[in-house]
Motif scaffolding. Structure first.
Motif, PDB file in Angstrom:
ATOM      1  N   TYR A 134      38.967  45.064  43.005  1.00  0.00           N
ATOM      2  CA  TYR A 134      39.585  44.043  42.166  1.00  0.00           C
ATOM      3  C   TYR A 134      40.378  43.083  43.068  1.00  0.00           C
ATOM      4  O   TYR A 134      41.310  43.500  43.756  1.00  0.00           O
ATOM      5  CB  TYR A 134      40.573  44.667  41.183  1.00  0.00           C
ATOM      6  CG  TYR A 134      39.979  45.481  40.048  1.00  0.00           C
ATOM      7  CD1 TYR A 134      38.639  45.390  39.682  1.00  0.00           C
ATOM      8  CD2 TYR A 134      40.798  46.339  39.313  1.00  0.00           C
ATOM      9  CE1 TYR A 134      38.133  46.129  38.613  1.00  0.00           C
ATOM     10  CE2 TYR A 134      40.314  47.077  38.250  1.00  0.00           C
ATOM     11  CZ  TYR A 134      38.977  46.973  37.901  1.00  0.00           C
ATOM     12  OH  TYR A 134      38.497  47.708  36.850  1.00  0.00           O
ATOM     13  N   SER A 135      40.049  41.792  43.026  1.00  0.00           N
ATOM     14  CA  SER A 135      40.866  40.830  43.773  1.00  0.00           C
ATOM     15  C   SER A 135      42.266  40.774  43.167  1.00  0.00           C
ATOM     16  O   SER A 135      43.261  40.711  43.883  1.00  0.00           O
ATOM     17  CB  SER A 135      40.232  39.442  43.747  1.00  0.00           C
ATOM     18  OG  SER A 135      40.213  38.905  42.426  1.00  0.00           O
ATOM     19  N   HIS A 136      42.319  40.748  41.843  1.00  0.00           N
ATOM     20  CA  HIS A 136      43.583  40.796  41.110  1.00  0.00           C
ATOM     21  C   HIS A 136      43.280  41.171  39.663  1.00  0.00           C
ATOM     22  O   HIS A 136      42.124  41.316  39.294  1.00  0.00           O
ATOM     23  CB  HIS A 136      44.368  39.485  41.241  1.00  0.00           C
ATOM     24  CG  HIS A 136      43.725  38.276  40.608  1.00  0.00           C
ATOM     25  ND1 HIS A 136      42.498  37.805  40.978  1.00  0.00           N
ATOM     26  CD2 HIS A 136      44.180  37.418  39.652  1.00  0.00           C
ATOM     27  CE1 HIS A 136      42.213  36.711  40.278  1.00  0.00           C
ATOM     28  NE2 HIS A 136      43.208  36.455  39.463  1.00  0.00           N
ATOM     29  N   SER A 137      44.304  41.290  38.866  1.00  0.00           N
ATOM     30  CA  SER A 137      44.150  41.922  37.558  1.00  0.00           C
ATOM     31  C   SER A 137      43.610  41.005  36.470  1.00  0.00           C
ATOM     32  O   SER A 137      43.312  41.465  35.361  1.00  0.00           O
ATOM     33  CB  SER A 137      45.513  42.472  37.103  1.00  0.00           C
ATOM     34  OG  SER A 137      46.441  41.399  36.985  1.00  0.00           O
ATOM     35  N   HIS A 138      43.479  39.721  36.736  1.00  0.00           N
ATOM     36  CA  HIS A 138      43.144  38.777  35.667  1.00  0.00           C
ATOM     37  C   HIS A 138      41.770  39.047  35.042  1.00  0.00           C
ATOM     38  O   HIS A 138      40.762  39.219  35.740  1.00  0.00           O
ATOM     39  CB  HIS A 138      43.201  37.340  36.197  1.00  0.00           C
ATOM     40  CG  HIS A 138      44.592  36.787  36.213  1.00  0.00           C
ATOM     41  ND1 HIS A 138      44.930  35.603  36.825  1.00  0.00           N
ATOM     42  CD2 HIS A 138      45.744  37.265  35.662  1.00  0.00           C
ATOM     43  CE1 HIS A 138      46.231  35.374  36.662  1.00  0.00           C
ATOM     44  NE2 HIS A 138      46.739  36.357  35.970  1.00  0.00           N
ATOM     45  N   GLY A 139      41.763  39.017  33.717  1.00  0.00           N
ATOM     46  CA  GLY A 139      40.559  39.340  32.960  1.00  0.00           C
ATOM     47  C   GLY A 139      39.390  38.412  33.231  1.00  0.00           C
ATOM     48  O   GLY A 139      38.228  38.816  33.120  1.00  0.00           O
ATOM     49  N   ASP A 140      39.672  37.160  33.599  1.00  0.00           N
ATOM     50  CA  ASP A 140      38.545  36.251  33.820  1.00  0.00           C
ATOM     51  C   ASP A 140      37.810  36.569  35.118  1.00  0.00           C
ATOM     52  O   ASP A 140      36.703  36.074  35.322  1.00  0.00           O
ATOM     53  CB  ASP A 140      38.990  34.782  33.778  1.00  0.00           C
ATOM     54  CG  ASP A 140      40.024  34.418  34.826  1.00  0.00           C
ATOM     55  OD1 ASP A 140      40.858  35.268  35.190  1.00  0.00           O
ATOM     56  OD2 ASP A 140      40.009  33.249  35.276  1.00  0.00           O
ATOM     57  N   HIS A 141      38.407  37.391  35.990  1.00  0.00           N
ATOM     58  CA  HIS A 141      37.726  37.758  37.239  1.00  0.00           C
ATOM     59  C   HIS A 141      37.215  39.202  37.264  1.00  0.00           C
ATOM     60  O   HIS A 141      36.315  39.507  38.035  1.00  0.00           O
ATOM     61  CB  HIS A 141      38.642  37.516  38.448  1.00  0.00           C
ATOM     62  CG  HIS A 141      38.843  36.051  38.712  1.00  0.00           C
ATOM     63  ND1 HIS A 141      37.925  35.290  39.412  1.00  0.00           N
ATOM     64  CD2 HIS A 141      39.812  35.198  38.321  1.00  0.00           C
ATOM     65  CE1 HIS A 141      38.332  34.027  39.454  1.00  0.00           C
ATOM     66  NE2 HIS A 141      39.481  33.945  38.796  1.00  0.00           N
ATOM     67  N   ILE A 142      37.797  40.069  36.444  1.00  0.00           N
ATOM     68  CA  ILE A 142      37.346  41.474  36.482  1.00  0.00           C
ATOM     69  C   ILE A 142      37.019  42.009  35.092  1.00  0.00           C
ATOM     70  O   ILE A 142      36.794  43.206  34.930  1.00  0.00           O
ATOM     71  CB  ILE A 142      38.392  42.391  37.166  1.00  0.00           C
ATOM     72  CG1 ILE A 142      39.717  42.395  36.381  1.00  0.00           C
ATOM     73  CG2 ILE A 142      38.617  41.962  38.618  1.00  0.00           C
ATOM     74  CD1 ILE A 142      40.626  43.535  36.787  1.00  0.00           C
ATOM     75  N   GLY A 143      36.964  41.127  34.111  1.00  0.00           N
ATOM     76  CA  GLY A 143      36.769  41.565  32.722  1.00  0.00           C
ATOM     77  C   GLY A 143      35.423  42.209  32.435  1.00  0.00           C
ATOM     78  O   GLY A 143      35.228  42.775  31.361  1.00  0.00           O
ATOM     79  N   ALA A 144      34.474  42.114  33.391  1.00  0.00           N
ATOM     80  CA  ALA A 144      33.184  42.804  33.207  1.00  0.00           C
ATOM     81  C   ALA A 144      33.179  44.144  33.937  1.00  0.00           C
ATOM     82  O   ALA A 144      32.116  44.757  34.106  1.00  0.00           O
ATOM     83  CB  ALA A 144      32.036  41.928  33.693  1.00  0.00           C
ATOM     84  N   SER A 145      34.348  44.615  34.344  1.00  0.00           N
ATOM     85  CA  SER A 145      34.433  45.877  35.085  1.00  0.00           C
ATOM     86  C   SER A 145      33.777  47.029  34.337  1.00  0.00           C
ATOM     87  O   SER A 145      33.092  47.862  34.925  1.00  0.00           O
ATOM     88  CB  SER A 145      35.904  46.214  35.367  1.00  0.00           C
ATOM     89  OG  SER A 145      36.032  47.488  35.937  1.00  0.00           O
ATOM     90  N   SER A 146      33.960  47.070  33.032  1.00  0.00           N
ATOM     91  CA  SER A 146      33.444  48.209  32.261  1.00  0.00           C
ATOM     92  C   SER A 146      31.918  48.274  32.307  1.00  0.00           C
ATOM     93  O   SER A 146      31.347  49.347  32.087  1.00  0.00           O
ATOM     94  CB  SER A 146      33.943  48.144  30.815  1.00  0.00           C
ATOM     95  OG  SER A 146      33.566  46.916  30.228  1.00  0.00           O
ATOM     96  N   LEU A 147      31.253  47.158  32.611  1.00  0.00           N
ATOM     97  CA  LEU A 147      29.788  47.184  32.718  1.00  0.00           C
ATOM     98  C   LEU A 147      29.328  48.082  33.860  1.00  0.00           C
ATOM     99  O   LEU A 147      28.179  48.503  33.894  1.00  0.00           O
ATOM    100  CB  LEU A 147      29.236  45.767  32.954  1.00  0.00           C
ATOM    101  CG  LEU A 147      29.485  44.713  31.879  1.00  0.00           C
ATOM    102  CD1 LEU A 147      28.791  43.414  32.254  1.00  0.00           C
ATOM    103  CD2 LEU A 147      28.989  45.206  30.524  1.00  0.00           C
ATOM    104  N   LEU A 148      30.226  48.350  34.816  1.00  0.00           N
ATOM    105  CA  LEU A 148      29.839  49.158  35.969  1.00  0.00           C
ATOM    106  C   LEU A 148      29.957  50.651  35.699  1.00  0.00           C
ATOM    107  O   LEU A 148      29.655  51.466  36.575  1.00  0.00           O
ATOM    108  CB  LEU A 148      30.684  48.772  37.193  1.00  0.00           C
ATOM    109  CG  LEU A 148      30.295  47.483  37.938  1.00  0.00           C
ATOM    110  CD1 LEU A 148      28.804  47.486  38.267  1.00  0.00           C
ATOM    111  CD2 LEU A 148      30.635  46.216  37.176  1.00  0.00           C
TER     112      LEU A 148
END
Ligand SMILES: [Zn+2]
Length: 363
Positions: A134-148
């Motif tokens: 994660y570069s940082h916590s913002h949803g627009d950059h990591i909001g697809a995390s759950s797809l992994l």
């Protein structure tokens, strides 16, 4: 092009729309996705003769064309790749034991998996994503995390974990592996250096360096080819965000993955943004020394907030005007966000740098 009406979020039509937007290289239209929720407003912004017209985007600011699925995946060097939808970017490295992915922007979403699948089919490596940084916590950059999925090892700064535990967002599971200062991620013969240099855009934003590829990924700090996003990238600490630009340039990178827009960064992009930001700060200093608030007091009487709003708006316009003129044609969308960036810079000058001008100590 037309956007679906109402809150329609059907995945297929959304995918088709994004692919069409990408094919048309409609980057400014796609930018409406950043804060606009679904697709509302996108078609309106793209329509010719719309309510606001802006200067054309310099071709040098645009990246490669997107494919029919609405993304582009490219090789940086060796086993390091980047993927973009022309508004957001992620980076991944294929290793002997699987894939290390950095960020999972939801606008790219399932196209992350398509991009990884395409690359690993070509180079014969496993498509299994073993690590997600994660570069940082913002949803627009990591909001697809759950797809992994649940098994991927999520890595982020300790403050990122705290923020994500607070957010309790099923789309952004908190990182299980955290660090405070530095972390060396070694996987399948590849190496990423994760560094924390203090707060900037957010309290948890980190620098991800691939030394073997002379590539730095740092998100929401440098915007190659474009002025920074509204309000200096909605950064929570402006002096440290300004400093983060210099920290980024201190790495020996040749390629920058900025997390936004459609192309990679070169060192000249960093230099140009630093000059733009320095001009904003210099303009703010000159303006606070010269702009007389007396007329605003006279105009708005006992309405203290109206006085301040008019003063700050006038200051931002005064700061922005020469900066827009200087950078239009050199930085894309200088006419779109410079006034907002000037506003935030002027406020940072007052409250963070403590240059209070006419609002200093009462005589
Ligand atoms: Zn952010």
């Amino acid at each position: 092009m037309t956007a679906p009406s109402g809150p329609q979020r059907d995945a297929t039509s959304r995918r088709r729309f994004l692919a069409a937007a990408g094919t048309a290289a409609a980057v400014p239209a796609a930018a409406a996705l950043i804060g606009g929720g679904p697709l509302g407003g996108t078609a309106r912004a793209a329509a010719p003769g719309g309510p606001t017209s802006y200067a054309p985007i310099p071709p040098s600011a645009l990246g490669p064309a997107l494919n029919a699925d609405g993304y582009f995946v490219g090789n940086i060097s060796g086993n390091l790749y980047w993927v973009t939808d022309s508004v957001y970017q992620a980076m991944f490295v294929t290793t002997r034991s699987g894939v290390v992915l950095v960020d999972a922007p939801p606008t790219i979403g399932h196209n992350l998996l398509r991009a990884i699948s395409a690359v690993t089919q070509a180079n014969g490596r496993s498509a299994n994503v073993t690590h997600l940084v994660y570069s940082h916590s913002h949803g627009d950059h990591i909001g697809a995390s759950s797809l992994l999925g649940a098994d991927v090892v999520r890595i982020g700064h300790s403050e990122c974990r705290r923020l994500l535990l607070r957010a309790d967002d099923p789309n952004r599971p908190a990182p299980a592996v955290t660090f405070d200062d530095h972390y060396v991620l070694e996987a399948g013969g590849e190496r990423l250096l994760l560094d924390y240099h203090g707060p900037n855009h957010t309290p948890d934003n980190i620098f991800i360096y691939a030394p073997d590829h002379r590539t730095l990924m740092v998100v929401d700090v440098i915007f190659p080819g474009w002025v920074p996003f509204k309000n200096l990238a909605v950064s929570q600490d402006i002096p440290d965000w300004i400093r983060a630009q210099d920290i980024a340039m201190g790495y020996q990178w040749q390629t920058l993955v900025g997390g936004h827009l459609g192309r990679l960064g070169r060192r000249a992009d960093g230099d140009l943004q630093i000059a733009y930001v320095a001009d904003l700060l210099a303009g703010a200093r000159a303006t606070i020394a010269s702009l007389d608030p007396a007329p605003f007091f006279a105009e708005y009487g006992n309405n203290s907030w109206a006085i301040f709003k008019a003063y700050l708006d006038a200051a931002a316009a005064k700061v922005a005007s020469p900066v827009i003129a200087k950078y239009l044609g050199r930085l894309a969308a200088a006419d779109v966000f410079t006034a907002d960036n000037a506003y935030v810079m002027f406020e940072a000058l007052r409250v963070d740098y403590g240059t209070l001008g006419p609002f200093g100590d009462h005589p």
